[in-house]
Design a protein around this motif. Structure first.
Motif, PDB file in Angstrom:
ATOM      1  N   ALA A 105      13.437 -77.120 -37.029  1.00 37.75           N
ATOM      2  CA  ALA A 105      13.765 -78.426 -36.463  1.00 37.75           C
ATOM      3  C   ALA A 105      15.141 -78.407 -35.800  1.00 37.75           C
ATOM      4  CB  ALA A 105      13.705 -79.505 -37.546  1.00 37.75           C
ATOM      5  N   ALA A 106      16.072 -77.650 -36.368  1.00 39.70           N
ATOM      6  CA  ALA A 106      17.406 -77.546 -35.765  1.00 39.70           C
ATOM      7  C   ALA A 106      17.330 -76.851 -34.408  1.00 39.70           C
ATOM      8  CB  ALA A 106      18.352 -76.799 -36.701  1.00 39.70           C
ATOM      9  N   VAL A 107      16.544 -75.791 -34.319  1.00 38.71           N
ATOM     10  CA  VAL A 107      16.373 -75.102 -33.029  1.00 38.71           C
ATOM     11  C   VAL A 107      15.670 -76.022 -32.034  1.00 38.71           C
ATOM     12  CG1 VAL A 107      15.303 -73.144 -31.842  1.00 38.71           C
ATOM     13  CG2 VAL A 107      16.389 -72.806 -34.062  1.00 38.71           C
ATOM     14  N   ASP A 108      14.631 -76.716 -32.480  1.00 41.60           N
ATOM     15  CA  ASP A 108      13.915 -77.651 -31.602  1.00 41.60           C
ATOM     16  C   ASP A 108      14.866 -78.715 -31.053  1.00 41.60           C
ATOM     17  OD1 ASP A 108      11.619 -76.247 -32.162  1.00 41.60           O
ATOM     18  OD2 ASP A 108      10.721 -77.800 -33.439  1.00 41.60           O
ATOM     19  N   ALA A 109      15.744 -79.235 -31.900  1.00 40.49           N
ATOM     20  CA  ALA A 109      16.705 -80.245 -31.457  1.00 40.49           C
ATOM     21  C   ALA A 109      17.689 -79.658 -30.445  1.00 40.49           C
ATOM     22  CB  ALA A 109      17.459 -80.821 -32.659  1.00 40.49           C
ATOM     23  N   GLU A 110      18.163 -78.453 -30.719  1.00 38.20           N
ATOM     24  CA  GLU A 110      19.097 -77.782 -29.815  1.00 38.20           C
ATOM     25  C   GLU A 110      18.446 -77.507 -28.455  1.00 38.20           C
ATOM     26  OE1 GLU A 110      22.000 -73.897 -30.057  1.00 38.20           O
ATOM     27  OE2 GLU A 110      19.994 -73.727 -30.935  1.00 38.20           O
ATOM     28  N   GLU A 111      17.185 -77.097 -28.475  1.00 40.16           N
ATOM     29  CA  GLU A 111      16.470 -76.734 -27.257  1.00 40.16           C
ATOM     30  C   GLU A 111      15.827 -77.942 -26.559  1.00 40.16           C
ATOM     31  OE1 GLU A 111      16.327 -73.983 -25.654  1.00 40.16           O
ATOM     32  OE2 GLU A 111      16.533 -72.300 -27.039  1.00 40.16           O
ATOM     33  N   GLY A 112      15.681 -79.050 -27.283  1.00 42.26           N
ATOM     34  CA  GLY A 112      15.036 -80.225 -26.712  1.00 42.26           C
ATOM     35  C   GLY A 112      13.521 -80.124 -26.667  1.00 42.26           C
ATOM     36  N   SER A 113      12.980 -79.070 -27.261  1.00 42.76           N
ATOM     37  CA  SER A 113      11.527 -78.844 -27.241  1.00 42.76           C
ATOM     38  C   SER A 113      11.188 -77.688 -28.175  1.00 42.76           C
ATOM     39  CB  SER A 113      11.076 -78.490 -25.823  1.00 42.76           C
ATOM     40  OG  SER A 113       9.750 -78.021 -25.811  1.00 42.76           O
ATOM     41  N   PRO A 114      10.016 -77.728 -28.816  1.00 42.37           N
ATOM     42  CA  PRO A 114       9.580 -76.578 -29.616  1.00 42.37           C
ATOM     43  C   PRO A 114       9.348 -75.314 -28.785  1.00 42.37           C
ATOM     44  CG  PRO A 114       8.357 -78.537 -30.240  1.00 42.37           C
ATOM     45  CD  PRO A 114       9.128 -78.881 -28.998  1.00 42.37           C
ATOM     46  N   SER A 115       9.296 -75.445 -27.471  1.00 39.29           N
ATOM     47  CA  SER A 115       9.104 -74.256 -26.628  1.00 39.29           C
ATOM     48  C   SER A 115      10.276 -73.293 -26.747  1.00 39.29           C
ATOM     49  CB  SER A 115       8.910 -74.654 -25.165  1.00 39.29           C
ATOM     50  OG  SER A 115      10.071 -75.270 -24.646  1.00 39.29           O
ATOM     51  N   GLY A 116      11.458 -73.789 -27.059  1.00 34.45           N
ATOM     52  CA  GLY A 116      12.623 -72.920 -27.205  1.00 34.45           C
ATOM     53  C   GLY A 116      12.471 -71.942 -28.354  1.00 34.45           C
ATOM     54  N   LEU A 117      12.017 -72.435 -29.500  1.00 36.02           N
ATOM     55  CA  LEU A 117      11.805 -71.571 -30.660  1.00 36.02           C
ATOM     56  C   LEU A 117      10.718 -70.543 -30.367  1.00 36.02           C
ATOM     57  CD1 LEU A 117      12.543 -70.945 -33.610  1.00 36.02           C
ATOM     58  CD2 LEU A 117      10.781 -72.600 -34.285  1.00 36.02           C
ATOM     59  N   LEU A 118       9.608 -70.994 -29.788  1.00 36.96           N
ATOM     60  CA  LEU A 118       8.530 -70.067 -29.435  1.00 36.96           C
ATOM     61  C   LEU A 118       9.037 -69.017 -28.447  1.00 36.96           C
ATOM     62  CD1 LEU A 118       5.534 -69.184 -29.455  1.00 36.96           C
ATOM     63  CD2 LEU A 118       5.216 -70.737 -27.506  1.00 36.96           C
ATOM     64  N   LEU A 119       9.769 -69.443 -27.445  1.00 37.55           N
ATOM     65  CA  LEU A 119      10.255 -68.521 -26.422  1.00 37.55           C
ATOM     66  C   LEU A 119      11.260 -67.519 -26.987  1.00 37.55           C
ATOM     67  CD1 LEU A 119       9.827 -67.800 -23.514  1.00 37.55           C
ATOM     68  CD2 LEU A 119      11.568 -69.470 -22.878  1.00 37.55           C
ATOM     69  N   ARG A 120      12.049 -67.920 -27.953  1.00 38.14           N
ATOM     70  CA  ARG A 120      12.962 -66.971 -28.608  1.00 38.14           C
ATOM     71  C   ARG A 120      12.161 -65.850 -29.279  1.00 38.14           C
ATOM     72  NH1 ARG A 120      17.822 -70.706 -31.272  1.00 38.14           N
ATOM     73  NH2 ARG A 120      18.283 -71.836 -29.339  1.00 38.14           N
ATOM     74  N   PHE A 121      11.070 -66.234 -29.943  1.00 38.69           N
ATOM     75  CA  PHE A 121      10.202 -65.246 -30.583  1.00 38.69           C
ATOM     76  C   PHE A 121       9.539 -64.346 -29.536  1.00 38.69           C
ATOM     77  CE2 PHE A 121       5.847 -64.157 -31.856  1.00 38.69           C
ATOM     78  CZ  PHE A 121       6.128 -63.293 -32.908  1.00 38.69           C
ATOM     79  N   VAL A 122       8.966 -64.959 -28.507  1.00 33.35           N
ATOM     80  CA  VAL A 122       8.272 -64.196 -27.456  1.00 33.35           C
ATOM     81  C   VAL A 122       9.245 -63.266 -26.741  1.00 33.35           C
ATOM     82  CG1 VAL A 122       7.044 -64.407 -25.250  1.00 33.35           C
ATOM     83  CG2 VAL A 122       6.440 -65.900 -27.173  1.00 33.35           C
ATOM     84  N   GLN A 157       0.515 -78.087 -24.821  1.00 36.31           N
ATOM     85  CA  GLN A 157       0.689 -79.194 -25.737  1.00 36.31           C
ATOM     86  C   GLN A 157       2.146 -79.291 -26.199  1.00 36.31           C
ATOM     87  OE1 GLN A 157      -2.593 -78.601 -28.498  1.00 36.31           O
ATOM     88  NE2 GLN A 157      -3.902 -79.875 -27.236  1.00 36.31           N
ATOM     89  N   TYR A 158       2.461 -78.971 -27.454  1.00 38.48           N
ATOM     90  CA  TYR A 158       3.826 -79.205 -27.942  1.00 38.48           C
ATOM     91  C   TYR A 158       4.856 -78.239 -27.371  1.00 38.48           C
ATOM     92  CZ  TYR A 158       3.178 -75.450 -31.397  1.00 38.48           C
ATOM     93  OH  TYR A 158       2.959 -74.248 -32.011  1.00 38.48           O
ATOM     94  N   THR A 159       4.429 -77.165 -26.689  1.00 35.87           N
ATOM     95  CA  THR A 159       5.395 -76.249 -26.054  1.00 35.87           C
ATOM     96  C   THR A 159       5.397 -76.393 -24.531  1.00 35.87           C
ATOM     97  OG1 THR A 159       3.790 -74.437 -26.007  1.00 35.87           O
ATOM     98  CG2 THR A 159       5.288 -74.547 -27.913  1.00 35.87           C
ATOM     99  N   LYS A 193       6.918 -78.710 -22.633  1.00 31.64           N
ATOM    100  CA  LYS A 193       8.233 -79.079 -22.108  1.00 31.64           C
ATOM    101  C   LYS A 193       9.165 -77.871 -22.181  1.00 31.64           C
ATOM    102  CE  LYS A 193      12.014 -82.316 -22.869  1.00 31.64           C
ATOM    103  NZ  LYS A 193      12.557 -83.321 -23.776  1.00 31.64           N
ATOM    104  N   PRO A 194       9.828 -77.523 -21.067  1.00 32.10           N
ATOM    105  CA  PRO A 194      10.715 -76.355 -21.060  1.00 32.10           C
ATOM    106  C   PRO A 194      11.927 -76.540 -21.976  1.00 32.10           C
ATOM    107  CG  PRO A 194      10.268 -77.124 -18.823  1.00 32.10           C
ATOM    108  CD  PRO A 194       9.739 -78.160 -19.759  1.00 32.10           C
ATOM    109  N   PRO A 195      12.443 -75.432 -22.513  1.00 28.40           N
ATOM    110  CA  PRO A 195      13.641 -75.510 -23.365  1.00 28.40           C
ATOM    111  C   PRO A 195      14.906 -75.722 -22.529  1.00 28.40           C
ATOM    112  CG  PRO A 195      12.980 -73.229 -23.077  1.00 28.40           C
ATOM    113  CD  PRO A 195      11.936 -74.061 -22.403  1.00 28.40           C
ATOM    114  N   LYS A 196      15.934 -76.255 -23.160  1.00 23.96           N
ATOM    115  CA  LYS A 196      17.208 -76.481 -22.484  1.00 23.96           C
ATOM    116  C   LYS A 196      18.037 -75.207 -22.349  1.00 23.96           C
ATOM    117  CE  LYS A 196      17.806 -81.199 -24.222  1.00 23.96           C
ATOM    118  NZ  LYS A 196      18.615 -82.042 -25.125  1.00 23.96           N
ATOM    119  N   ILE A 197      17.920 -74.303 -23.319  1.00 23.23           N
ATOM    120  CA  ILE A 197      18.832 -73.155 -23.387  1.00 23.23           C
ATOM    121  C   ILE A 197      18.142 -71.822 -23.100  1.00 23.23           C
ATOM    122  CG2 ILE A 197      20.396 -71.879 -24.907  1.00 23.23           C
ATOM    123  CD1 ILE A 197      20.685 -74.603 -26.478  1.00 23.23           C
ATOM    124  N   THR A 198      17.127 -71.511 -23.850  1.00 21.63           N
ATOM    125  CA  THR A 198      16.485 -70.197 -23.779  1.00 21.63           C
ATOM    126  C   THR A 198      15.707 -70.042 -22.479  1.00 21.63           C
ATOM    127  OG1 THR A 198      16.322 -70.181 -26.181  1.00 21.63           O
ATOM    128  CG2 THR A 198      14.951 -68.598 -24.993  1.00 21.63           C
TER     129      THR A 198
END
Length: 177
Positions: A10-27, A49-51, A53-58
């Motif tokens: 949830a902290a990464v999602d908040a930082e990235e503005g979207s769950p796509s950031g966490l997924l993209l870090r893994f990918v 779906q939930y990913t 929206k593009p991430p803000k950082i990654t």
């Protein structure tokens, strides 16, 4: 629609503005490892779906393809139609934002309404608009999903498949063509 909502995620999602950031870090980590042994290989992940929206950082690595999916879009209006409340905000803007942070975009487009599978979807006039929108935004490839033909569902599936094949070959064909 279910994804990790634990404290760390949830902290990464908040930082990235979207769950796509966490997924993209893994990918990206997987793609980095693959790149060592297979420098010409590409790794694809979904913006779905939930990913979506593009991430803000990654940012996607050079060997990552983002496959943007339109499953929740309004299938009756073009994705960039300013009169469609559902599409003009989310889908148009998200695809434009992905295009700003990566150079490898793939599209999984839906040309029918899967929430009402048996109903016809009179969207022939917007198919060209959407395919052109994808081409204008540098999509590497587009997959158009409709009903399988012949079926007893939907509307004119074979005709729609033919038209989409022609549009994918030439997204800039005229109305007469």
């Amino acid at each position: 629609g279910g994804y990790c909502q634990g404290e760390t995620c949830a902290a990464v999602d908040a930082e990235e503005g979207s769950p796509s950031g966490l997924l993209l870090r893994f990918v990206n980590a997987v793609a980095e490892d693959i790149d060592k042994d297979y420098p010409n290989a590409l790794v694809r992940t979904f913006a779905y779906q939930y990913t979506r929206k593009p991430p803000k950082i990654t940012r996607p690595r050079h060997n990552v393809i983002i496959r943007y999916c339109t499953i929740e879009a309004c299938f009756r209006h073009a994705l960039d139609d300013p009169s469609c409340e559902k599409n003009k905000g989310a889908f148009k803007e998200e695809l434009l934002e992905w295009g700003k942070i990566c150079d490898k975009i793939s599209i999984w487009d839906y040309t029918r309404n899967f929430s009402c599978y048996f109903a016809p979807v009179p969207n022939f006039e917007i198919l060209r608009d959407n395919v052109r929108f994808f081409a204008d935004n540098n999509a590497l490839h587009v997959f158009e999903q409709d009903t399988e033909s012949p079926t007893y569902t939907g509307d004119l599936g074979s005709l729609k498949a033919y038209l989409l094949a022609r549009l994918l070959w030439n997204p800039y064909m005229s109305e007469e063509e």
